[in-house]
Motif scaffolding. Sequence first.
Motif, PDB file in Angstrom:
ATOM      1  N   PRO A 168       0.843  -1.209   0.000  1.00  0.00           N
ATOM      2  CA  PRO A 168       0.000   0.000   0.000  1.00  0.00           C
ATOM      3  C   PRO A 168       0.878   1.259   0.000  1.00  0.00           C
ATOM      4  CG  PRO A 168       0.086  -0.953   2.202  1.00  0.00           C
ATOM      5  CD  PRO A 168       0.944  -1.819   1.325  1.00  0.00           C
ATOM      6  N   ALA A 169       0.838   2.001  -1.084  1.00  0.00           N
ATOM      7  CA  ALA A 169       1.728   3.157  -1.247  1.00  0.00           C
ATOM      8  C   ALA A 169       1.514   4.216  -0.167  1.00  0.00           C
ATOM      9  CB  ALA A 169       1.533   3.772  -2.630  1.00  0.00           C
ATOM     10  N   LYS A 170       0.285   4.337   0.320  1.00  0.00           N
ATOM     11  CA  LYS A 170      -0.023   5.408   1.273  1.00  0.00           C
ATOM     12  C   LYS A 170       0.752   5.260   2.582  1.00  0.00           C
ATOM     13  CE  LYS A 170      -4.080   3.179   3.387  1.00  0.00           C
ATOM     14  NZ  LYS A 170      -5.531   3.292   3.627  1.00  0.00           N
ATOM     15  N   ASN A 171       1.274   4.062   2.843  1.00  0.00           N
ATOM     16  CA  ASN A 171       2.015   3.829   4.083  1.00  0.00           C
ATOM     17  C   ASN A 171       3.518   4.059   3.924  1.00  0.00           C
ATOM     18  OD1 ASN A 171      -0.372   3.167   5.309  1.00  0.00           O
ATOM     19  ND2 ASN A 171      -0.080   0.965   5.178  1.00  0.00           N
ATOM     20  N   HIS A 172       3.896   4.640   2.781  1.00  0.00           N
ATOM     21  CA  HIS A 172       5.316   4.851   2.511  1.00  0.00           C
ATOM     22  C   HIS A 172       5.648   6.337   2.432  1.00  0.00           C
ATOM     23  CE1 HIS A 172       6.643   0.682   1.594  1.00  0.00           C
ATOM     24  NE2 HIS A 172       5.335   0.519   1.444  1.00  0.00           N
ATOM     25  N   SER A 173       6.850   6.652   2.870  1.00  0.00           N
ATOM     26  CA  SER A 173       7.370   8.012   2.764  1.00  0.00           C
ATOM     27  C   SER A 173       8.884   7.948   2.845  1.00  0.00           C
ATOM     28  CB  SER A 173       6.830   8.909   3.878  1.00  0.00           C
ATOM     29  OG  SER A 173       7.534  10.150   3.886  1.00  0.00           O
ATOM     30  N   ALA A 174       9.547   8.579   1.882  1.00  0.00           N
ATOM     31  CA  ALA A 174      11.011   8.588   1.888  1.00  0.00           C
ATOM     32  C   ALA A 174      11.558   9.340   3.092  1.00  0.00           C
ATOM     33  CB  ALA A 174      11.533   9.213   0.594  1.00  0.00           C
TER      34      ALA A 174
ATOM     35  N   ILE B 275      -2.842  -0.853  -8.938  1.00  0.00           N
ATOM     36  CA  ILE B 275      -4.272  -0.582  -8.815  1.00  0.00           C
ATOM     37  C   ILE B 275      -4.497   0.803  -8.195  1.00  0.00           C
ATOM     38  CG2 ILE B 275      -4.789  -3.036  -8.625  1.00  0.00           C
ATOM     39  CD1 ILE B 275      -5.245  -2.689  -5.647  1.00  0.00           C
ATOM     40  N   ASN B 276      -5.651   1.380  -8.510  1.00  0.00           N
ATOM     41  CA  ASN B 276      -6.058   2.687  -7.963  1.00  0.00           C
ATOM     42  C   ASN B 276      -5.057   3.795  -8.292  1.00  0.00           C
ATOM     43  OD1 ASN B 276      -8.407   1.599  -6.589  1.00  0.00           O
ATOM     44  ND2 ASN B 276      -6.998   0.753  -5.063  1.00  0.00           N
ATOM     45  N   ALA B 277      -4.458   3.721  -9.464  1.00  0.00           N
ATOM     46  CA  ALA B 277      -3.446   4.717  -9.831  1.00  0.00           C
ATOM     47  C   ALA B 277      -4.095   6.050 -10.216  1.00  0.00           C
ATOM     48  CB  ALA B 277      -2.603   4.205 -10.993  1.00  0.00           C
ATOM     49  N   PRO B 278      -3.715   7.153  -9.561  1.00  0.00           N
ATOM     50  CA  PRO B 278      -4.241   8.471  -9.932  1.00  0.00           C
ATOM     51  C   PRO B 278      -3.426   9.060 -11.085  1.00  0.00           C
ATOM     52  CG  PRO B 278      -2.787   8.693  -8.061  1.00  0.00           C
ATOM     53  CD  PRO B 278      -2.830   7.223  -8.397  1.00  0.00           C
ATOM     54  N   MET B 279      -3.937  10.081 -11.720  1.00  0.00           N
ATOM     55  CA  MET B 279      -3.203  10.746 -12.800  1.00  0.00           C
ATOM     56  C   MET B 279      -1.851  11.251 -12.315  1.00  0.00           C
ATOM     57  SD  MET B 279      -4.651  10.654 -15.731  1.00  0.00           S
ATOM     58  CE  MET B 279      -3.742  11.980 -16.532  1.00  0.00           C
ATOM     59  N   LEU B 280      -1.800  11.606 -11.030  1.00  0.00           N
ATOM     60  CA  LEU B 280      -0.580  12.120 -10.432  1.00  0.00           C
ATOM     61  C   LEU B 280       0.586  11.155 -10.591  1.00  0.00           C
ATOM     62  CD1 LEU B 280       0.579  14.426  -8.590  1.00  0.00           C
ATOM     63  CD2 LEU B 280      -0.098  13.016  -6.632  1.00  0.00           C
TER      64      LEU B 280
ATOM     65  N   PHE C 249       0.808  -3.225  -6.226  1.00  0.00           N
ATOM     66  CA  PHE C 249       1.009  -1.879  -5.697  1.00  0.00           C
ATOM     67  C   PHE C 249      -0.353  -1.190  -5.655  1.00  0.00           C
ATOM     68  CE2 PHE C 249       5.361  -2.675  -7.057  1.00  0.00           C
ATOM     69  CZ  PHE C 249       6.109  -2.015  -6.088  1.00  0.00           C
ATOM     70  N   ASP C 250      -0.812  -0.890  -4.461  1.00  0.00           N
ATOM     71  CA  ASP C 250      -2.092  -0.213  -4.287  1.00  0.00           C
ATOM     72  C   ASP C 250      -1.836   1.281  -4.093  1.00  0.00           C
ATOM     73  OD1 ASP C 250      -4.608   0.703  -3.654  1.00  0.00           O
ATOM     74  OD2 ASP C 250      -5.005  -0.811  -2.125  1.00  0.00           O
ATOM     75  N   LEU C 251      -2.261   2.087  -5.074  1.00  0.00           N
ATOM     76  CA  LEU C 251      -2.002   3.524  -5.034  1.00  0.00           C
ATOM     77  C   LEU C 251      -3.195   4.324  -4.522  1.00  0.00           C
ATOM     78  CD1 LEU C 251       0.049   4.058  -8.323  1.00  0.00           C
ATOM     79  CD2 LEU C 251       0.792   3.269  -6.075  1.00  0.00           C
ATOM     80  N   LYS C 252      -4.064   3.682  -3.782  1.00  0.00           N
ATOM     81  CA  LYS C 252      -5.164   4.402  -3.146  1.00  0.00           C
ATOM     82  C   LYS C 252      -4.600   5.435  -2.176  1.00  0.00           C
ATOM     83  CE  LYS C 252      -9.330   3.689  -0.359  1.00  0.00           C
ATOM     84  NZ  LYS C 252     -10.179   2.703   0.360  1.00  0.00           N
ATOM     85  N   ASP C 253      -5.126   6.661  -2.222  1.00  0.00           N
ATOM     86  CA  ASP C 253      -4.671   7.770  -1.376  1.00  0.00           C
ATOM     87  C   ASP C 253      -3.209   8.123  -1.619  1.00  0.00           C
ATOM     88  OD1 ASP C 253      -7.201   7.860  -0.154  1.00  0.00           O
ATOM     89  OD2 ASP C 253      -6.609   6.373   1.338  1.00  0.00           O
ATOM     90  N   PHE C 254      -2.719   7.830  -2.838  1.00  0.00           N
ATOM     91  CA  PHE C 254      -1.331   8.140  -3.187  1.00  0.00           C
ATOM     92  C   PHE C 254      -1.116   9.644  -3.316  1.00  0.00           C
ATOM     93  CE2 PHE C 254       1.785   9.184  -6.494  1.00  0.00           C
ATOM     94  CZ  PHE C 254       2.901   8.496  -6.052  1.00  0.00           C
ATOM     95  N   GLY C 255       0.014  10.092  -2.767  1.00  0.00           N
ATOM     96  CA  GLY C 255       0.459  11.471  -2.955  1.00  0.00           C
ATOM     97  C   GLY C 255       1.946  11.450  -3.245  1.00  0.00           C
ATOM     98  N   LEU C 256       2.492  12.533  -3.740  1.00  0.00           N
ATOM     99  CA  LEU C 256       3.914  12.549  -4.093  1.00  0.00           C
ATOM    100  C   LEU C 256       4.808  12.257  -2.894  1.00  0.00           C
ATOM    101  CD1 LEU C 256       4.169  15.494  -6.653  1.00  0.00           C
ATOM    102  CD2 LEU C 256       4.185  13.028  -7.090  1.00  0.00           C
ATOM    103  N   SER C 257       4.330  12.565  -1.698  1.00  0.00           N
ATOM    104  CA  SER C 257       5.116  12.269  -0.500  1.00  0.00           C
ATOM    105  C   SER C 257       5.253  10.761  -0.281  1.00  0.00           C
ATOM    106  CB  SER C 257       4.470  12.912   0.739  1.00  0.00           C
ATOM    107  OG  SER C 257       3.183  12.376   0.957  1.00  0.00           O
ATOM    108  N   CYS C 258       4.393   9.973  -0.939  1.00  0.00           N
ATOM    109  CA  CYS C 258       4.438   8.509  -0.808  1.00  0.00           C
ATOM    110  C   CYS C 258       5.422   7.874  -1.798  1.00  0.00           C
ATOM    111  CB  CYS C 258       3.062   7.898  -1.068  1.00  0.00           C
ATOM    112  SG  CYS C 258       1.732   8.563  -0.065  1.00  0.00           S
TER     113      CYS C 258
END
Length: 227
Positions: A103-109, A180-185, A144-153
């Motif tokens: 889940p991408a939303k749980n990641h941050s560099a 999955i759930n990939a935004p245009m971002l 890779f689940d990109l739900k609630d994905f932001g560039l900070s993820c």
Amino acid sequence: MADISAKPVNEEDLQSLKDRMKVISEADPSQYHNDFSLRRYLRAFKTVDAAFQQILKTNKWRAEYKVTELTEEHPVIKDYLTKNKVKVLKHRDMQGRPVIYIPAKNHSANDRDIDELTQYIVYCLEEACKKCFEEIVDNLCIVFDLKDFGLSCMDYQVVKNLIWLLSRHYPERLGVCLVINAPMLFTGCWAVIKGWLDENTTSKVTFVYSDEELCKYLIPDILPDGI
């Protein structure tokens, strides 16, 4: 029954590689490469010599990285098991592949130790590989689940490390990568990541935009909800 999706390997090359591996086996009876593993290295590295040289590098890496010590009791692994950054699911995809869910939303560099997270990724790869029914299918499904994905993820270094692990030390283990759930971002991020992949790996990446489409690969209900 072999994995019908795998490219065939020249049997003479396989026997030649097995003959070369006898030297390693005699020196280290614990070495883990079986026929399925040798076939994967041959498919990935094309020639007997290149496959053999990479196996030597993998064996050296596994020993130095202490892969066998990365268990649930390892302090880093024990800690990351609670963080929901990467998860090996109990259920399999429609082809019988073990599933690794990210889940991408749980990641941050900005909020991770790259060395520790990489150790945890290796642990997950090991656990998923152990779940393979190699006689039927010996590769993995990574989601890779990109739900609630932001560039900070977007943690490019983690992605680079995963690509390196799969290409060098877990060759031909990737069966399919579902995004999955990939935004245009994410379009710009994908343009960067795609540049790091070879043509064969790129062909295994599939963007999925609906549950109906996802059902071709796995049952949506097996994916964690809300982690």
